[in-house]
Enzyme design. Structure first.
Site, mmCIF file in Angstrom:
data_model
loop_
_atom_site.group_PDB
_atom_site.id
_atom_site.type_symbol
_atom_site.label_atom_id
_atom_site.label_comp_id
_atom_site.label_asym_id
_atom_site.label_seq_id
_atom_site.Cartn_x
_atom_site.Cartn_y
_atom_site.Cartn_z
ATOM 1 C CE LYS A 17 -2.351 -1.203 3.731
ATOM 2 N NZ LYS A 17 -1.996 -2.625 3.892
ATOM 3 C CB THR A 18 3.462 2.529 2.300
ATOM 4 O OG1 THR A 18 2.619 2.428 3.452
ATOM 5 C CG2 THR A 18 4.319 3.775 2.414
ATOM 6 C CD GLU B 190 -0.591 3.007 3.362
ATOM 7 O OE1 GLU B 190 -0.309 2.089 4.151
ATOM 8 O OE2 GLU B 190 0.245 3.862 2.984
#
Length: 458
Positions: free
Chosen positions: A123-124, A167
């Site tokens: 995700k990041t 996110e």
């Protein structure tokens, strides 16, 4: 105005409990830019807290009941314990109290194109890639990500456009509070099972997240669990993956060295552009395809994609090189699930180092116990593995599991209870040509910095 915005209506003074957290800082940025008067408190002085102060927001170090005085809305992080004096006072005050994820959900509804990036892994990195693409294409996004991106000097930024990169974490179903225009699903793997209990429940939550998209969904067409989540969805779905059966996929993948990979970005048989990726590993090619897919679907011209990708050199704690001392490379990585550790160690093994030395801090007792054999298998990819004791975080060790239980399953593995002992041991065995990788989502990065410092002094 979204119905949830009634919470913010007519509010003038918003107080943040735990304002120094990386997840709170971007929300403070957004509300500060919208003209709200903010105050905050935190128990520990940090770089993020200093940046909050630089914005002109009054900050109190130490959490006490009187800190909330004058606030007409109070926001707290999920990390604040129920017995926290300031949180107790907030809940007894009669003033509305929001958990951080509730506020984030409200704020995502303020943007015309909120791209919410979900998935068990990546995700990041993918959010950061998409941020860099938007910024370098002149799109000026507002950003809320789970790690630090060097180009924005933190975990968030305020933009002037209607684009938002957010996110979206599945923990405790927090991502179901968001109001995405585009829902991106990178992958679905068993994690946070102390909450979800079964894989079916986890997939059902991701399906609800996808269903919440106002415009459409971008999903990993190569991942079986993701395909189950978006099957027969009423929203339009664009897929990405390595297979040409997907809408977006890479062709002509070339690894030019251990860090630089280039490929042709394809869309339904047509080459859109060539993409350069400067973070290692095959998984980051897939993250790049996902980010580019979201950018194109958001209106970014294909010829503008690679400017951002060329400028992206990684997010903090994502294969972050902390030092190279006397031929020894020290890297820190956030990987804390077997699937993440596997791709990180495989990337390191492909980079022509003499040995890969892994230092892993297991995170939570429930995850360690549930995935014990999986952790043992992937940590053997390294030439040598060192473990710290398990970081329990929000859990108590009612299971009776310890780092030694994992160490016994990994040939040659050793474990130490303290970072000081680990760093001493690693420095004593490290040789020129080695790469040392610290792995975990707790505070094992402290150990990485200790290793760098001791190597310099050796």
């Amino acid at each position: 105005m979204n119905l949830n915005d009634s919470v913010l209506k007519d509010k003038k003074h918003i107080h943040f409990i735990g304002i120094g957290g990386s997840g709170m800082y971007p929300l403070a940025q957004i509300l500060h830019a919208q003209g709200y008067y903010l105050t905050g408190s935190d128990n520990n002085p940090t770089d993020t807290l200093e940046r909050v102060k630089e914005m002109g927001i009054p900050v109190i170090v130490g959490q006490r009941a009187e800190n909330i005085n004058g606030a007409d809305l109070i926001v707290h992080t999920a990390a604040i314990m129920a017995d926290n004096e300031e949180l107790i006072a907030a809940k007894e005050s009669g003033v509305p109290v929001l958990e951080r994820s509730d506020l984030l959900g409200i704020l995502t509804g303020h943007f015309d194109n909120a791209v919410c990036v979900s998935g068990t892994h990546g995700k990041t990195t993918t959010s950061s890639m998409l941020t860099q693409i938007f910024m370098d294409a002149g799109s000026d996004p507002t950003v809320v990500i789970g790690g630090k991106l060097p180009s924005i000097q933190g975990s968030g930024r305020i933009g002037e456009s209607g684009n938002m990169v957010c996110e979206a974490c599945e923990f405790m179903d927090h991502f179901l509070k968001l109001q995405p225009d585009i829902s991106l699903i990178l992958n679905i793997d068993e994690d946070h099972m102390e909450y979800f209990k079964t894989l079916e429940n986890l997939i059902a939550s991701f399906r609800r997240f996808a269903s919440n998209a106002k415009k459409f969904v971008v999903a990993n067409g190569d991942d079986p669990n993701t395909c189950r989540a978006v099957r027969m969805l009423s929203k339009p779905v664009s897929t990405f993956g390595f297979s040409s059966d997907n809408d977006y996929y890479p062709e002509q993948i070339k690894t030019l060295d251990g860090v630089h990979t280039c490929f042709d970005l394809m869309h339904r048989g047509e080459k859109l552009t060539e993409i350069d990726v400067f973070v290692p590993g095959k998984h980051n090619v897939l993250n790049a395809v996902a980010a580019c897919a979201c950018a194109v679907e958001s209106g970014i011209r294909p010829e503008s994609l690679n400017l951002g990708m060329k400028n992206f050199k990684g997010a903090c704690r994502r294969f972050e090189v902390l030092g190279q001392v006397n031929g020894i490379t020290v890297v820190d990585d956030y990987g804390h699930h077997p699937a993440e550790i596997k791709v990180t160690l495989e990337a390191a093994k492909s980079m022509n180092f003499k040995r890969v030395i892994a230092v892993h801090q297991p995170f939570t007792y429930s995850r360690t116990a549930r995935l014990l054999d999986d952790f043992a298998e992937v940590l053997q990819i390294a030439d040598l593995t060192i473990l710290s004791e398990i970081m329990g975080s929000r859990e108590k060790n009612t299971i009776g599991i310890y780092a030694r239980d994992l160490a016994e399953k990994i040939p040659g593995c050793v474990w130490f209870p303290e970072f000081d002992e680990i760093s001493d041991y690693v420095v004593s065995i490290a040789q020129p040509g080695d790469i040392i990788i610290t792995l975990g989502c707790g505070d094992v990065n402290k150990c990485a910095h200790m290793i760098v410092d001791k190597l310099k002094r050796k």
